[in-house]
Design an enzyme around this catalytic site. Structure first.
Site, mmCIF file in Angstrom:
data_model
loop_
_atom_site.group_PDB
_atom_site.id
_atom_site.type_symbol
_atom_site.label_atom_id
_atom_site.label_comp_id
_atom_site.label_asym_id
_atom_site.label_seq_id
_atom_site.Cartn_x
_atom_site.Cartn_y
_atom_site.Cartn_z
ATOM 1 N N SER A 1 7.484 -5.185 3.325
ATOM 2 C CA SER A 1 8.842 -5.723 3.468
ATOM 3 C C SER A 1 9.680 -5.477 2.226
ATOM 4 O O SER A 1 10.841 -5.912 2.181
ATOM 5 C CB SER A 1 8.776 -7.230 3.738
ATOM 6 O OG SER A 1 8.188 -7.494 4.981
ATOM 7 N N THR B 1 5.314 -10.564 -6.053
ATOM 8 C CA THR B 1 5.899 -9.241 -6.234
ATOM 9 C C THR B 1 6.942 -9.373 -7.334
ATOM 10 O O THR B 1 7.205 -10.464 -7.816
ATOM 11 C CB THR B 1 6.511 -8.783 -4.881
ATOM 12 O OG1 THR B 1 5.475 -8.723 -3.897
ATOM 13 C CG2 THR B 1 7.191 -7.434 -4.948
#
Length: 593
Positions: free
Chosen positions: A480, A415
């Site tokens: 998350s 990410t």
């Protein structure tokens, strides 16, 4: 000279020596990742990061995962653009130079504070499941969950990308610059070529076998049947063409027409693991504005993203549980401080696993999970001296009758995060992803498609009780990602976020506590060793002083695991001046004027 890719693949599977060579190419996790800066200004910023010094500025600041991308954003800000404008330029370049982490084929969450009004807005650009998906999407014929990579690699894991729509939505709301011009730098780099960074070269080496599975992906990353080398010039004319289309026609051309048809064909035609994405799924995609999750912490207010992200709620819960304890007096190397942080995280993750999912499909007790009385009650569980022997979800107040099963879903750490503040006082925190490294490994028109659907639970029920984060048509998988803005008296004092899968939450909490409680500057806060406890095992970052705490934490009752923990924190502190910090575990920098 390039290494032959297929020879490497065969040798990796027949002996450890070359596997270690490939791992070394990524750079030791927890250490610097090599130099990729291209100008004296960017090199100076990288040198400051490596020396542990924050970047300093008065007018604007940007921190992101690659110096070339930061440079593109800096040019926009210097020309009078807003943080939203700069984000578009940065994300377009990141999709080119670190394609393993994010891009047009992925999704993102954005937290924005308006410099003029002080209003906090959060935008959900998370991917959605195809309408043809169902709760058994990742189960075999016997109803058992597929192995993770059997689900990931190919079209089955691909959700509708949200990043392009989010980029345009942010620009339409808060941009000042010409939309088309924001893609100029990315288009130029894609056409003329960019230097392959150490991290990209190493990641390709480690994933060569999976990258070789699909023709377009293989031809780009393993051209001439060989691995990328650090510093070689890589061109991506297909990506330049895609960006040129978005620049001239807007992102409507991504969600309908030729690009959409090519995406669907690639997904449905992925050999061995075709997916269910359709042109209708792309055509109906929408960015959602969500209510921000803002939680008090001492004299501050910590604002983040609500469901389908678990980031804002879980970060908020952890900090709320810790508020009664004097972490400042304990200090960053105290085993008792980390006992409190670790068990607060375990309690929050227990709630996360049961209650948090896409609230468009599942009622989520958002207010109950961060209610003062509930947090105080849960915080009492931390009053002992040793590790909690076990944790369980609490029972937050809610106006629905909930009967949900606990769930631990896979979420892998490829990410990126962007933090920006501009001359107008706007603050932007955005985390974007394609989920696993190189996503689904399916490439189309110069960009990779996500494997975001594997963030759903592979099981739909547990002993007959439904799981909140099960697959459903049109649903967004739980995340998350935790883009965060910290305020004091309504004024931003910190912008922060990180990649890292489900460890993102722990990384962000660490940086916030290090800066606010332990008074570290933002570079020290992001550089500090990582220590994360999600489900009982205390992960300590290898090669750092965190590992020295292992005996003390074991004496408190924890199982300890020492391992690499490659966060990618990018943070900005705001006050009399601006200071930026970039995680030395990756290649990013902070830069400002």
């Amino acid at each position: 000279m390039r290494l032959p890719a297929i020879g490497l693949i065969l040798f990796v599977f027949s002996g450890a020596a070359l596997a270690q060579q490939a791992a070394d190419a990524v750079a030791p996790e927890g250490e610097g990742t090599g130099r990729v800066a291209a100008t004296p200004e960017l090199e100076a910023a990288q040198a400051a990061r490596d020396a542990g010094r924050p970047a300093e500025a008065r007018e604007w600041m940007i921190a992101a995962a690659n110096p070339v991308a930061v440079g593109a954003g800096a040019r926009v800000l210097r020309a009078g653009g807003t943080a939203a404008d700069a984000m578009v330029a940065v994300q377009a370049v990141l999709g080119l130079v670190e394609p393993q982490s994010s891009g047009l084929g992925g999704g993102a969450f954005l937290v924005w504070q308006d410099g003029a009004t002080g209003e906090i807005t959060t935008l959900d650009g998370r991917e959605t499941a195809p309408l043809a998906a169902n709760p058994r999407l990742f189960q075999d014929k016997n109803g058992e969950p597929l192995d993770f990579y059997d689900a990931v690699v190919g079209g089955l894991s691909v959700g509708v990308p949200g990043t392009p729509a989010l980029m345009q939505e942010a620009h339409e709301r808060w941009g000042r610059s010409d939309w088309a011009g924001l893609f100029d730098e990315a288009i130029r780099l894609a056409e003329e070529g960019f230097e392959v960074s150490p991290r990209l070269a190493g990641m390709v080496a480690l994933d060569a076998l999976r990258l070789s599975r699909f023709k377009a992906t293989r031809e780009y990353f393993l051209s001439d049947n060989s691995l990328l080398e650090v510093g070689e010039v890589l061109r991506n004319p297909a990506y330049a063409d895609t960006l040129r289309t978005l620049a001239s026609q807007g992102v409507g051309a991504f969600y309908a027409g030729d690009i959409a048809r090519d995406i669907v064909a690639a997904v449905q035609g992925a050999a061995g693991n075709p997916g269910r994405l359709s042109e209708v799924d792309l055509a109906i995609y929408q960015v959602r504005e969500r209510a921000a999750v803002c939680v008090p912490y001492r004299v501050w207010e910590v604002c983040g993203m609500g469901p389908p992200s678990s980031g804002g709620l879980t970060v908020g819960q952890i900090l709320g549980l810790l508020e009664p304890f004097d972490l400042a007096a304990m200090g960053p190397k105290s085993a008792q401080a980390w006992r409190l942080i670790g068990d607060a995280s375990r309690l929050a993750f227990a709630d996360r696993g049961r209650y948090m999912a896409d609230e468009d499909f599942v009622p989520v007790p958002v207010k109950g999970l961060i209610a003062k009385e509930y947090i105080e009650e849960r915080s009492q569980l931390l009053q002992g001296d040793d590790a909690l022997p076990e944790v369980a979800p609490g029972r937050p107040e809610f106006d629905h009758s909930l009967n949900l099963a606990d769930d631990i879903s896979f979420e892998f750490p490829s990410t990126t995060h962007i933090s920006i503040t501009d001359r107008y006082g706007n603050a932007l925190s955005m985390t974007s992803t394609i989920e696993n490294a190189f996503g689904s490994r399916v490439m189309v028109r110069g960009f990779l498609l996500n494997n975001e659907l594997t963030d759903f639970s592979f099981r739909s029920h547990e002993e007959g009780v439904p799981i909140a984060n099960r697959v459903e048509p049109g649903k967004r998988p739980r995340s998350s990602m935790a883009p965060t803005i910290v305020l004091k008296d309504g004024v931003p004092v910190m912008i922060v976020g990180s990649p890292g899968g489900s460890r993102i939450i722990g990384y962000v909490v660490k940086a916030i506590i290090a800066h606010l409680d332990w008074k570290m500057d933002v570079q020290q806060a992001v550089s500090m060793p990582n220590m994360v406890n999600r489900f009982g095992v205390f992960d300590l970052e290898a090669g750092t002083w965190a590992a020295d705490l292992a005996p003390d934490l074991e004496a408190l009752g924890y199982e300890v695991r020492i391992a690499p923990m490659v966060s990618g924190l990018h943070a900005i502190s705001l006050g009399e001046g601006l200071r930026g910090g970039a995680d030395p575990r990756r290649e990013g920098i902070a830069l400002g004027d």
